[in-house]
Design an enzyme around this catalytic site. Structure first.
Site, PDB file in Angstrom:
ATOM      1  N   TYR A   1       8.940  22.491   7.557  1.00 27.97           N
ATOM      2  CA  TYR A   1       9.033  21.223   6.836  1.00 27.97           C
ATOM      3  C   TYR A   1      10.079  20.317   7.487  1.00 27.97           C
ATOM      4  O   TYR A   1       9.821  19.136   7.732  1.00 27.97           O
ATOM      5  CB  TYR A   1       9.395  21.482   5.370  1.00 27.97           C
ATOM      6  CG  TYR A   1       9.606  20.221   4.559  1.00 27.97           C
ATOM      7  CD1 TYR A   1       8.512  19.470   4.127  1.00 27.97           C
ATOM      8  CD2 TYR A   1      10.884  19.773   4.242  1.00 27.97           C
ATOM      9  CE1 TYR A   1       8.691  18.314   3.396  1.00 27.97           C
ATOM     10  CE2 TYR A   1      11.077  18.615   3.506  1.00 27.97           C
ATOM     11  CZ  TYR A   1       9.980  17.893   3.082  1.00 27.97           C
ATOM     12  OH  TYR A   1      10.173  16.728   2.361  1.00 27.97           O
TER      13      TYR A   1
ATOM     14  N   LEU B   1       0.847  -1.183   0.000  1.00 27.39           N
ATOM     15  CA  LEU B   1       0.000   0.000   0.000  1.00 27.39           C
ATOM     16  C   LEU B   1       0.886   1.239   0.000  1.00 27.39           C
ATOM     17  O   LEU B   1       1.793   1.364   0.824  1.00 27.39           O
ATOM     18  CB  LEU B   1      -0.926   0.017   1.210  1.00 27.39           C
ATOM     19  CG  LEU B   1      -1.987   1.126   1.214  1.00 27.39           C
ATOM     20  CD1 LEU B   1      -3.274   0.652   1.889  1.00 27.39           C
ATOM     21  CD2 LEU B   1      -1.506   2.399   1.897  1.00 27.39           C
ATOM     22  N   ILE B   2       0.613   2.160  -0.937  1.00 23.69           N
ATOM     23  CA  ILE B   2       1.412   3.379  -1.075  1.00 23.69           C
ATOM     24  C   ILE B   2       0.485   4.587  -0.971  1.00 23.69           C
ATOM     25  O   ILE B   2      -0.544   4.647  -1.643  1.00 23.69           O
ATOM     26  CB  ILE B   2       2.151   3.431  -2.429  1.00 23.69           C
ATOM     27  CG1 ILE B   2       2.910   2.120  -2.691  1.00 23.69           C
ATOM     28  CG2 ILE B   2       3.107   4.620  -2.473  1.00 23.69           C
ATOM     29  CD1 ILE B   2       3.534   2.045  -4.079  1.00 23.69           C
TER      30      ILE B   2
ATOM     31  N   LYS C   1       9.788  16.530   9.448  1.00 19.58           N
ATOM     32  CA  LYS C   1      10.578  15.354   9.089  1.00 19.58           C
ATOM     33  C   LYS C   1      11.457  14.900  10.261  1.00 19.58           C
ATOM     34  O   LYS C   1      11.650  13.695  10.468  1.00 19.58           O
ATOM     35  CB  LYS C   1      11.437  15.645   7.862  1.00 19.58           C
ATOM     36  CG  LYS C   1      10.626  15.888   6.586  1.00 19.58           C
ATOM     37  CD  LYS C   1       9.786  14.665   6.210  1.00 19.58           C
ATOM     38  CE  LYS C   1       9.066  14.843   4.888  1.00 19.58           C
ATOM     39  NZ  LYS C   1       8.284  13.658   4.497  1.00 19.58           N
TER      40      LYS C   1
ATOM     41  N   ILE D   1       6.862  10.959  -6.853  1.00 24.18           N
ATOM     42  CA  ILE D   1       7.525   9.770  -6.301  1.00 24.18           C
ATOM     43  C   ILE D   1       6.528   8.635  -6.098  1.00 24.18           C
ATOM     44  O   ILE D   1       6.798   7.484  -6.455  1.00 24.18           O
ATOM     45  CB  ILE D   1       8.232  10.117  -4.976  1.00 24.18           C
ATOM     46  CG1 ILE D   1       9.387  11.097  -5.228  1.00 24.18           C
ATOM     47  CG2 ILE D   1       8.754   8.854  -4.298  1.00 24.18           C
ATOM     48  CD1 ILE D   1      10.013  11.647  -3.956  1.00 24.18           C
TER      49      ILE D   1
ATOM     50  N   GLY E   1      -0.249   8.738  -1.457  1.00 26.76           N
ATOM     51  CA  GLY E   1       0.188   9.857  -2.294  1.00 26.76           C
ATOM     52  C   GLY E   1       0.661   9.468  -3.674  1.00 26.76           C
ATOM     53  O   GLY E   1       1.774   9.801  -4.074  1.00 26.76           O
ATOM     54  N   CYS E   2      -0.196   8.785  -4.445  1.00 31.14           N
ATOM     55  CA  CYS E   2       0.227   8.211  -5.738  1.00 31.14           C
ATOM     56  C   CYS E   2      -0.268   8.962  -6.962  1.00 31.14           C
ATOM     57  O   CYS E   2      -0.111   8.477  -8.077  1.00 31.14           O
ATOM     58  CB  CYS E   2      -0.245   6.756  -5.831  1.00 31.14           C
ATOM     59  SG  CYS E   2       0.581   5.647  -4.693  1.00 31.14           S
TER      60      CYS E   2
ATOM     61  N   ASP F   1      -7.319   9.638   2.433  1.00 27.81           N
ATOM     62  CA  ASP F   1      -6.844  10.921   2.952  1.00 27.81           C
ATOM     63  C   ASP F   1      -6.188  10.643   4.294  1.00 27.81           C
ATOM     64  O   ASP F   1      -6.873  10.312   5.267  1.00 27.81           O
ATOM     65  CB  ASP F   1      -8.021  11.891   3.108  1.00 27.81           C
ATOM     66  CG  ASP F   1      -7.584  13.260   3.625  1.00 27.81           C
ATOM     67  OD1 ASP F   1      -6.386  13.437   3.913  1.00 27.81           O
ATOM     68  OD2 ASP F   1      -8.451  14.149   3.741  1.00 27.81           O
TER      69      ASP F   1
END
Length: 318
Positions: A157, A10-11, A161, A18, A13-14, A67
């Site tokens: 940002y 499962l990914i 991270k 990337i 943001g496709c 989402d």
């Protein structure tokens, strides 16, 4: 649905960049080892992915709405997978934010953390119990070199991270006991529509609340240097997808941290060479404010000499 012997991947943001390239590369695996569940917030944005997937669409690649910013959407997506079985979770969805911190509202900062930090945690919490029960699974987080080394004007940002790196570093220890692997993918600059649009937008943006000197440093010192670095050292989404695929192939022996660009290794090493932090802070200061024009010339020369070769270089997880 994954066939017997296939791993369910499962990914998030496709719809582009990337995530799209990861989904396509894994779905088109020559050995047919993966069934990819490619997710995005709005399936109206599926066209690029479907076109790139070709014959794999509907076979080794399926789509799902997701989402990462809502508990309900995350649960509904996982509930829609047979037996809620996910072998590999790739947390790729993310948003950026750059500019003088004085001009960024708390609401904007919270939005970045909602996606980049809490969105990842939502996904992990939803699939981790089953992985622990099965004593197997692989959780991959697309982080950033900025999760290891802060970069000026990327304060929020980078903070999102850094938070993710710390969370995953803690969790990785516990997961080892359950034979679940945690891996971080840490790219530097990547050539995507997301990055190009963000740079274009901030060039035209006003920054209320920030003093004139700071806005000048951002627009006329930082941005030109940032563009030079992107053009010279930036990798492609395929570079990041290849690195991620290698990490998946390694399974339980995969490394925890995986820098995708070897040219950033010395920059990260600066931080660990001096426990006071002074070395990296002052090095970045001199690079930006004292060596800016020289760096611009150096980057242009490097771009000319390498003819883009550096863009395809990745550090192997092997």
């Amino acid at each position: 649905m994954a066939n017997p012997g296939q791993k369910a991947v499962l990914i998030t943001g496709c719809s582009s960049g990337i995530g799209l390239r990861m989904a396509v590369m894994l779905a088109k695996d020559e050995k047919q080892r993966y069934h990819v569940i490619a997710t995005m917030r709005d399936l109206k944005r599926k066209d690029k992915l479907v076109e790139a997937a070709g014959d794999a669409y509907g076979k080794s690649l399926s789509l799902a709405v997701l989402d990462v910013c809502t508990d309900e959407s995350v649960k509904q997506c996982i509930d829609g997978i047979k037996d809620r079985h996910v072998d590999v979770l790739i947390n790729n969805a993310g948003i950026g934010l750059v500019g003088p911190v004085e001009s960024i509202s708390i609401a904007e900062m919270k939005s970045v953390f909602e996606t980049n930090f809490f969105g990842v945690i939502r996904m992990i919490k939803e699939v981790m119990p089953d992985m622990k029960k099965r004593k197997g699974g692989h959780i991959i987080v697309v982080s950033s070199v900025m999760g290891l080394q802060g970069v000026v004007f990327n304060d929020v940002y980078a903070a999102s991270k850094f938070a993710m790196e710390g969370f995953c570093e803690c969790l990785a220890v516990q997961l080892l006991k359950f034979n679940v692997t945690m891996s971080m993918i840490e790219p530097g600059p990547v050539h995507t529509e997301f990055e190009s649009k963000m740079i274009q937008d901030v060039r035209q943006k006003e920054f209320p609340g920030a003093d004139a000197d700071t806005v000048n440093y951002f627009k006329n010192v930082y941005l030109p240097s940032s563009v030079d670095i992107f053009e010279t050292l930036g990798q492609t989404p395929d570079d990041i997808a290849r690195c991620t695929k290698k990490v998946i192939e390694q399974g339980s022996s995969a490394r925890f941290r995986n820098l995708t660009n070897p040219l950033y290794t010395p920059i990260v090493a600066l931080k660990y060479a001096d426990e006071t932090g002074g070395l990296s802070v002052h090095a970045f200061y001199h690079m930006l404010f004292n060596l800016g024009p020289l760096m611009h010339v150096s980057m242009k020369a490097m771009q000319y000499l390498t003819c883009g070769c550096l863009r395809s270089r990745t550090i192997s997880p092997n």
